[in-house]
Motif scaffolding. Sequence first.
Motif, PDB file in Angstrom:
ATOM      1  N   SER A 174       0.823  -1.211   0.000  1.00  0.00           N
ATOM      2  CA  SER A 174       0.000   0.000   0.000  1.00  0.00           C
ATOM      3  C   SER A 174       0.856   1.259   0.000  1.00  0.00           C
ATOM      4  O   SER A 174       0.390   2.327  -0.427  1.00  0.00           O
ATOM      5  N   ASN A 175       2.118   1.168   0.461  1.00  0.00           N
ATOM      6  CA  ASN A 175       3.020   2.323   0.386  1.00  0.00           C
ATOM      7  C   ASN A 175       3.233   2.759  -1.050  1.00  0.00           C
ATOM      8  O   ASN A 175       3.598   3.906  -1.313  1.00  0.00           O
ATOM      9  N   MET A 176       3.040   1.839  -1.990  1.00  0.00           N
ATOM     10  CA  MET A 176       3.307   2.129  -3.396  1.00  0.00           C
ATOM     11  C   MET A 176       2.050   2.474  -4.188  1.00  0.00           C
ATOM     12  O   MET A 176       2.138   2.774  -5.365  1.00  0.00           O
ATOM     13  N   CYS A 177       0.871   2.419  -3.529  1.00  0.00           N
ATOM     14  CA  CYS A 177      -0.354   2.701  -4.297  1.00  0.00           C
ATOM     15  C   CYS A 177      -1.267   3.681  -3.586  1.00  0.00           C
ATOM     16  O   CYS A 177      -1.374   4.828  -3.990  1.00  0.00           O
ATOM     17  N   GLY A 180       5.199   9.187   1.174  1.00  0.00           N
ATOM     18  CA  GLY A 180       6.291   8.305   0.780  1.00  0.00           C
ATOM     19  C   GLY A 180       6.051   7.493  -0.473  1.00  0.00           C
ATOM     20  O   GLY A 180       6.892   6.671  -0.852  1.00  0.00           O
ATOM     21  N   THR A 181       4.926   7.688  -1.158  1.00  0.00           N
ATOM     22  CA  THR A 181       4.621   6.905  -2.352  1.00  0.00           C
ATOM     23  C   THR A 181       5.448   7.383  -3.543  1.00  0.00           C
ATOM     24  O   THR A 181       5.500   8.585  -3.813  1.00  0.00           O
ATOM     25  N   ASP A 187       8.782   2.668   5.711  1.00  0.00           N
ATOM     26  CA  ASP A 187       7.870   2.306   4.642  1.00  0.00           C
ATOM     27  C   ASP A 187       8.686   1.652   3.530  1.00  0.00           C
ATOM     28  O   ASP A 187       9.876   1.341   3.714  1.00  0.00           O
ATOM     29  N   ALA A 188       8.077   1.443   2.351  1.00  0.00           N
ATOM     30  CA  ALA A 188       8.759   0.693   1.293  1.00  0.00           C
ATOM     31  C   ALA A 188      10.007   1.414   0.797  1.00  0.00           C
ATOM     32  O   ALA A 188      11.084   0.810   0.689  1.00  0.00           O
ATOM     33  N   VAL A 189       9.890   2.699   0.486  1.00  0.00           N
ATOM     34  CA  VAL A 189      11.060   3.446   0.021  1.00  0.00           C
ATOM     35  C   VAL A 189      12.099   3.541   1.132  1.00  0.00           C
ATOM     36  O   VAL A 189      13.302   3.358   0.898  1.00  0.00           O
ATOM     37  N   GLY A 190      11.648   3.792   2.351  1.00  0.00           N
ATOM     38  CA  GLY A 190      12.577   3.870   3.482  1.00  0.00           C
ATOM     39  C   GLY A 190      13.325   2.572   3.711  1.00  0.00           C
ATOM     40  O   GLY A 190      14.506   2.578   4.081  1.00  0.00           O
ATOM     41  N   GLN A 237      -0.311   8.464  -7.235  1.00  0.00           N
ATOM     42  CA  GLN A 237       1.120   8.260  -7.478  1.00  0.00           C
ATOM     43  C   GLN A 237       1.768   9.504  -8.103  1.00  0.00           C
ATOM     44  O   GLN A 237       2.272   9.474  -9.216  1.00  0.00           O
ATOM     45  N   HIS A 238       1.718  10.591  -7.345  1.00  0.00           N
ATOM     46  CA  HIS A 238       2.304  11.859  -7.759  1.00  0.00           C
ATOM     47  C   HIS A 238       3.037  12.483  -6.575  1.00  0.00           C
ATOM     48  O   HIS A 238       2.840  12.089  -5.420  1.00  0.00           O
ATOM     49  N   ASN A 239       3.848  13.488  -6.859  1.00  0.00           N
ATOM     50  CA  ASN A 239       4.556  14.189  -5.787  1.00  0.00           C
ATOM     51  C   ASN A 239       3.596  14.754  -4.744  1.00  0.00           C
ATOM     52  O   ASN A 239       3.946  14.897  -3.570  1.00  0.00           O
TER      53      ASN A 239
END
Length: 764
Positions: A183-186, A741-742, A442-445, A370-372
């Motif tokens: 879910s961190n990615m979506c 963080g996405t 999270d995923a990126v972290g 999925q944007h800044n």
Amino acid sequence: MPNRRQVQGIHPYDHPGGGWGALHATAKAVKQQMQSVWAPIALMRVNQPTGFDCPGCAWPDKEHASTFQFCENGAKAVTWEATTKRVLPEVFENNTVQSLLELSDYELENMGRLTQPMAYDGSADKYRPIEWEDAFLRIGQELRALAPKEVEFYTSGRASNEAAFLYQLFARAYGTNNFPDCSNMCHEATSVGLPQSIGIGKGTVSLDDFDHAELIICMGHNPGTNHPRMMGTLHEASRRGVPIIVFNPLRERALERFADPQNMLEMMQYGSTAIASTYYQVRAGGDAAALKGIMKALLELDALQGDVLDYAFIAEHTQDLELLTAELSSNEWRDIESECGISRKELESVAKVYAKSKATIVTYGMGITQHNRGTANVRLIADLLLLRGNIGKEGAGICPLRGHSNVQGNRTVGITEKPSEAFLDRLEATCGFTAPREHGHDAVGAVQAMIKGTAKALICLGGNFAVAMPDPQQSFPAVQRLNLSVHLGTKLNRSHLLVGKETFLLPCLGRTELDNQATGPQFVTVEDSMSMVHASTGKLPPASANLRSEPAIIAGIANATMPDSNIPWLSLVKDYDWIRLLIEKTVVGFDDFNERVRIPGGFRLPLLPVDRIWPTPTGKAMFSLYKGLSEDATVAGGKEVFRLLTIRSHDQYNTTIYGLDDRYRGVFGRRDVLFMNEEDLVARGLEHGDLVDIETITSGRRMILPNITAITYPIASGSVAAYYPEANVLVPLDYIDEECGTPSYKSIPVRITKSSERLVIADA
């Protein structure tokens, strides 16, 4: 339209979404994967009260009145899991990990089901069979040698509530809140943004609300591929005369016209139903400008004729409207039009339709999140709905479209790197240990910690972690440097082959399969995207006698890691009712869990905003302040810079690739294409079928996807699209929404240049 040269694998698909094409694709999937009497038995149990929940999307179930409750891509998901193909130990004995890495993602998963626990042998670069208890002991030994903060616990959205709860209990008893999650990615933007607006990180609509809606606005999603069962709902609404307004950079066939395979008359007449009453091709990154334009037009309409905004609702239930209105007044129409690519007249038309509707639903997907500034985008949608009181009434509300079938349930039962104090207090009181309070990765972290060397182990409850992440140039080597990698899964994928010093493959039961434990057959539970919790019971024979369930594997690792724990890990999995009792005591809304989930259809979790109760710090729904119009970082380059969207094909679900066709978009047998607007092609001296190089311009190093075939497609000018995960090489790891963080997969600034490689042209 001028004649175009023929390009290999590219030709128009003129049929509607769904229809006979969907039935043909379903039959093809069954033939290729199952070829047995189990196929019809399995498919007829999908989403039925006594069957199993589809391992595909999270769209809720209808009342069970129809013969079948699955769609084309649901059938692909089921047959992909229930395949007769097997990856036996001999496959690993005859192939090194390096040789397997040379296969495509499609080829790897198409090899079939994993059948035996495997451990990596670095001296031979091969996976070797290992007994379950030996695997648990070795994993436990490795985990005891590490500090809890050095371990990352990843979760796929297909894990059940029972598996996810036990998994977070294990990680927190071990001592960490490191929960990189799919879910961190979506939809992390939803989980972070909506609580600021309405107090909860979930949608507010039910399936019944669609029966009473007077207007549906669809933003940034492609339901024909990513949540196909939604098409039946949109089909019904359209045939009732409900306007459906679509904002999407690409023309998507199922949003244009759709034939419902369950409508026999439509099928026999080879007919179809128009879905979108109006279709606006917003530029990639232009959603915020479009939303602000609609709201600006709404305010102007209210000033002109009055009685447009719901002032009674606003006064009683909201706060900070003046911040929104002041910002909208400062936005110039010419800037709005330039940013979103939609004219003032068109946005004013949307505002007029919205003003007439007494009940409006807005649905959105990853084209928004999925944007800044994806989190802020979500809040803008909430703002639009709040202006006319469209939250907390029948036929209206906000509807985030979740991906995996239980990604929302995973979050509900505790899969989060930022747990609330209240949740941790209840967990400690229920389970008798001291939980860590420091927020985790999270995923990126998690990947950034692997790159720095501060994360040394990765446990994956399903999924394809490394492939799903951006920037494989950094992500792949980081995963390969780990001391320990553990993967629970049903199929082989590329992440399994990015081996660390110690790597284990632990094959688990799938959603379709019978799960027998000490007290007999078990069922699990899932939560759909509209907060309905229901049971899922597998019935098929397991793919191998050596498979174990996800809860049993988690319990085995936890018991080996913490043998002196007061939590009875192995006893909990003898009967999943005992896990559900812990959930009931820990998670709000699961009262009488075991009793209520046994009622066909299950139960809905409490959603306070549905009753216009706002669990925000102020007790009100909050309007937001979105400064400016751009939802992504501004870069230099003008018209030479395109915004790249990463997209899924119709033969794909997230990183799982079922086949190489994307028939609705006219792509067959290949994935190496770049979708471009025809005028953009001509303006750059390119032709349909030219090979191009795509290069990211925001990174400090070269990120390039070379030798991609540019093809003409109806996509908004200035926007281009390429397939995920192949295009992840263009997504910088740190190009993220700082609020949640996405990664910003939907608006990467790129340059496109003609490649010197030979063109691949079809035979005349």
